[in-house]
Design a protein around this motif. Structure first.
Motif, PDB file in Angstrom:
ATOM      1  N   VAL A  35       0.939  -1.369  -0.006  1.00  0.00           N
ATOM      2  CA  VAL A  35      -0.128   0.015   0.212  1.00  0.00           C
ATOM      3  C   VAL A  35       0.805   1.396   0.070  1.00  0.00           C
ATOM      4  N   ALA A  36       0.298   2.281  -0.470  1.00  0.00           N
ATOM      5  CA  ALA A  36       1.131   3.746  -0.354  1.00  0.00           C
ATOM      6  C   ALA A  36      -0.096   4.630   0.010  1.00  0.00           C
ATOM      7  N   ARG A  37       0.743   5.458   1.078  1.00  0.00           N
ATOM      8  CA  ARG A  37      -0.006   6.412   1.696  1.00  0.00           C
ATOM      9  C   ARG A  37       0.349   7.934   1.282  1.00  0.00           C
ATOM     10  N   LEU A  38      -0.497   8.623   0.754  1.00  0.00           N
ATOM     11  CA  LEU A  38      -0.541   9.788  -0.303  1.00  0.00           C
ATOM     12  C   LEU A  38      -0.890  11.104   0.470  1.00  0.00           C
ATOM     13  N   ALA A  39      -0.243  12.031   0.716  1.00  0.00           N
ATOM     14  CA  ALA A  39      -0.988  13.305   1.042  1.00  0.00           C
ATOM     15  C   ALA A  39      -0.899  14.372   0.049  1.00  0.00           C
ATOM     16  N   LEU A  40      -1.797  14.981  -0.376  1.00  0.00           N
ATOM     17  CA  LEU A  40      -1.943  15.830  -1.622  1.00  0.00           C
ATOM     18  C   LEU A  40      -1.992  17.273  -1.417  1.00  0.00           C
ATOM     19  N   ALA A  41      -1.520  17.999  -2.321  1.00  0.00           N
ATOM     20  CA  ALA A  41      -1.633  19.591  -2.062  1.00  0.00           C
ATOM     21  C   ALA A  41      -2.646  20.177  -2.789  1.00  0.00           C
ATOM     22  N   GLY A  42      -3.050  21.357  -2.471  1.00  0.00           N
ATOM     23  CA  GLY A  42      -4.305  22.096  -3.035  1.00  0.00           C
ATOM     24  C   GLY A  42      -3.681  22.999  -3.858  1.00  0.00           C
ATOM     25  N   GLY A  43      -4.354  24.313  -3.971  1.00  0.00           N
ATOM     26  CA  GLY A  43      -4.015  25.441  -4.893  1.00  0.00           C
ATOM     27  C   GLY A  43      -3.738  25.214  -6.321  1.00  0.00           C
ATOM     28  N   ARG A  44      -3.388  26.129  -7.207  1.00  0.00           N
ATOM     29  CA  ARG A  44      -3.280  25.978  -8.546  1.00  0.00           C
ATOM     30  C   ARG A  44      -2.305  25.113  -9.050  1.00  0.00           C
ATOM     31  N   THR A  45      -0.725  25.257  -8.383  1.00  0.00           N
ATOM     32  CA  THR A  45       0.220  24.658  -9.197  1.00  0.00           C
ATOM     33  C   THR A  45       0.021  22.960  -9.549  1.00  0.00           C
ATOM     34  N   PRO A  46      -0.404  22.302  -8.536  1.00  0.00           N
ATOM     35  CA  PRO A  46      -0.539  20.731  -8.706  1.00  0.00           C
ATOM     36  C   PRO A  46      -1.553  20.439  -9.979  1.00  0.00           C
ATOM     37  N   ARG A  47      -2.367  21.437 -10.495  1.00  0.00           N
ATOM     38  CA  ARG A  47      -3.640  20.968 -11.363  1.00  0.00           C
ATOM     39  C   ARG A  47      -3.181  20.428 -12.479  1.00  0.00           C
ATOM     40  N   GLU A  48      -2.052  20.775 -13.207  1.00  0.00           N
ATOM     41  CA  GLU A  48      -1.343  20.341 -14.139  1.00  0.00           C
ATOM     42  C   GLU A  48      -0.663  18.856 -14.058  1.00  0.00           C
ATOM     43  N   LEU A  49      -0.103  18.729 -12.867  1.00  0.00           N
ATOM     44  CA  LEU A  49       0.513  17.511 -12.484  1.00  0.00           C
ATOM     45  C   LEU A  49      -0.679  16.534 -12.356  1.00  0.00           C
ATOM     46  N   TYR A  50      -2.101  16.787 -11.486  1.00  0.00           N
ATOM     47  CA  TYR A  50      -3.015  15.958 -11.390  1.00  0.00           C
ATOM     48  C   TYR A  50      -3.607  15.480 -12.859  1.00  0.00           C
ATOM     49  N   ALA A  51      -3.567  16.457 -13.818  1.00  0.00           N
ATOM     50  CA  ALA A  51      -4.033  15.851 -15.078  1.00  0.00           C
ATOM     51  C   ALA A  51      -3.325  15.058 -15.648  1.00  0.00           C
ATOM     52  N   LEU A  52      -2.215  15.355 -15.560  1.00  0.00           N
ATOM     53  CA  LEU A  52      -0.919  14.690 -16.242  1.00  0.00           C
ATOM     54  C   LEU A  52      -0.870  12.939 -15.986  1.00  0.00           C
ATOM     55  N   LEU A  53      -1.236  12.942 -14.666  1.00  0.00           N
ATOM     56  CA  LEU A  53      -1.221  11.597 -14.016  1.00  0.00           C
ATOM     57  C   LEU A  53      -2.305  10.774 -14.587  1.00  0.00           C
ATOM     58  N   ALA A  61       0.877   3.307 -15.066  1.00  0.00           N
ATOM     59  CA  ALA A  61       2.216   2.884 -14.383  1.00  0.00           C
ATOM     60  C   ALA A  61       1.806   2.500 -12.911  1.00  0.00           C
ATOM     61  N   LEU A  62       0.974   2.391 -12.320  1.00  0.00           N
ATOM     62  CA  LEU A  62       0.594   2.089 -10.909  1.00  0.00           C
ATOM     63  C   LEU A  62      -0.681   1.330 -10.854  1.00  0.00           C
ATOM     64  N   PRO A  63      -0.445   0.408  -9.865  1.00  0.00           N
ATOM     65  CA  PRO A  63      -2.222  -0.114  -9.258  1.00  0.00           C
ATOM     66  C   PRO A  63      -2.501   1.123  -8.300  1.00  0.00           C
ATOM     67  N   TRP A  64      -3.284   2.121  -8.985  1.00  0.00           N
ATOM     68  CA  TRP A  64      -3.689   3.072  -8.002  1.00  0.00           C
ATOM     69  C   TRP A  64      -4.656   2.561  -7.108  1.00  0.00           C
ATOM     70  N   ASN A  65      -5.285   1.641  -7.054  1.00  0.00           N
ATOM     71  CA  ASN A  65      -6.226   1.012  -6.140  1.00  0.00           C
ATOM     72  C   ASN A  65      -5.401   0.558  -4.873  1.00  0.00           C
ATOM     73  N   ARG A  66      -4.310   0.625  -4.789  1.00  0.00           N
ATOM     74  CA  ARG A  66      -3.431   0.184  -3.534  1.00  0.00           C
ATOM     75  C   ARG A  66      -3.070   1.584  -2.745  1.00  0.00           C
ATOM     76  N   ILE A  67      -3.593   2.685  -3.302  1.00  0.00           N
ATOM     77  CA  ILE A  67      -3.186   4.095  -2.479  1.00  0.00           C
ATOM     78  C   ILE A  67      -4.215   4.319  -1.752  1.00  0.00           C
ATOM     79  N   GLU A  68      -3.678   4.705  -0.441  1.00  0.00           N
ATOM     80  CA  GLU A  68      -4.880   5.835   0.339  1.00  0.00           C
ATOM     81  C   GLU A  68      -4.328   7.006   0.257  1.00  0.00           C
ATOM     82  N   TRP A  69      -5.604   7.808  -0.331  1.00  0.00           N
ATOM     83  CA  TRP A  69      -5.397   9.141  -0.596  1.00  0.00           C
ATOM     84  C   TRP A  69      -6.016   9.965   0.563  1.00  0.00           C
TER      85      TRP A  69
END
Ligand code: 6PG
Length: 255
Positions: A35-53, A61-69
């Motif tokens: 499992v991977a536990r991830l804490a995300l940022a808000g604001g404007r900067t990461p928007r492009e990154l999130y869309a790219l993912l 590239a990842l089993p995204w269902n193994r992540i705790e968001w």
């Protein structure tokens, strides 16, 4: 603890560098513990990154269902509000990756801020199966930085900067005249990897302060990353790095 700089030409290149690093860190975490536990940022900067993912290159590239968001911080607005950090991630990323809903841990901003903070802390303790005084070690924390050196919702001269017991607090921010919810300094500092994305010439002074000024966390909360236990990676475009002589590689020595 390691601190490194990655300085690239433009915000698109920052998003690509961040996506590659995110895939690598999360993949290693899933390999290690399932499992991977991830804490995300808000604001404007990461928007492009999130869309790219969500693009084919990264989406598979990842089993995204193994992540705790999780989220590093949140505004005290409804989850469908334009200012909501949850809504940012939900509409750019989660709507495409469709992780199991029980693994998406939104801060419950419909409750009063102190209650929402306490509930989020309880959720973290439960998902991480923490012992009473144990601090969660997120595999990856994604941050942005404000022009005043704030990270998450740890703003200069605010109470949350001195919080040493709680994992999540509500934090009154006089400059904004609003309350925010935020992970506390020791939770950020405990992360295995912290990626901090900063772009734009308007951030150049804050980047210079964060990387080269003597440590003063109250004045420049990004200095708390100097006490991080894990790897800190600054992902900057050249405009954001324009007031430092630093180049890609190890961070400058702390003055
Ligand atoms: C938030 C963020 C905050 C953000 C910085 C930079 O809730 O706004 O968590 O810490 O990362 O303010 O914001 P921009 O990316 O919009 O410049």
């Amino acid at each position: 603890m390691t601190c490194s700089l990655v300085i690239v030409e433009n915000p698109q290149a920052v998003a690509i560098a961040a996506a590659q690093r995110i895939i690598s860190v999360l993949h290693a975490a899933i390999e290690r513990s399932g499992v991977a536990r991830l804490a995300l940022a808000g604001g404007r900067t990461p928007r492009e990154l999130y869309a790219l993912l969500t693009h084919t290159t990264y989406r598979h590239a990842l089993p995204w269902n193994r992540i705790e968001w999780f989220w590093g911080d949140e505004r005290c607005v409804p989850p469908d509000h334009p200012e909501s950090n949850y809504r940012l991630v939900a509409e750019t990323l989660l709507s495409v990756l469709s992780p199991p809903p029980q693994q998406v841990h939104r801060m419950l901003t419909e409750r009063n801020p102190d209650e929402a903070a306490a509930l989020y802390e309880a959720t973290i303790r439960s998902v991480f199966s923490l012992a009473p005084d144990e601090i969660p070690r997120f595999d990856l924390v994604l941050l942005g930085m404000g022009t005043d050196c704030h990270i998450a919702s740890l703003f200069p001269h605010t109470r949350a900067l001195s919080e040493e017991r709680r994992l999540v607090v509500s934090n009154w921010v006089p400059r904004l005249a609003e309350r925010r919810l935020t992970l506390t300094p020791r939770v950020l500092q405990a992360a295995q990897t912290i990626l901090i994305l900063v772009t734009g010439s308007e951030k150049a002074e804050a980047v210079r302060r964060a990387l080269t000024e003597p440590t003063n966390i109250d004045d420049c909360p990004a200095h708390l990353l100097r006490l991080a236990r894990g790897d800190v990676v600054w992902l900057l475009n050249s405009a954001a790095a324009s007031q430092t002589t630093a180049s890609s590689g190890p961070c400058p020595p702390v003055p």
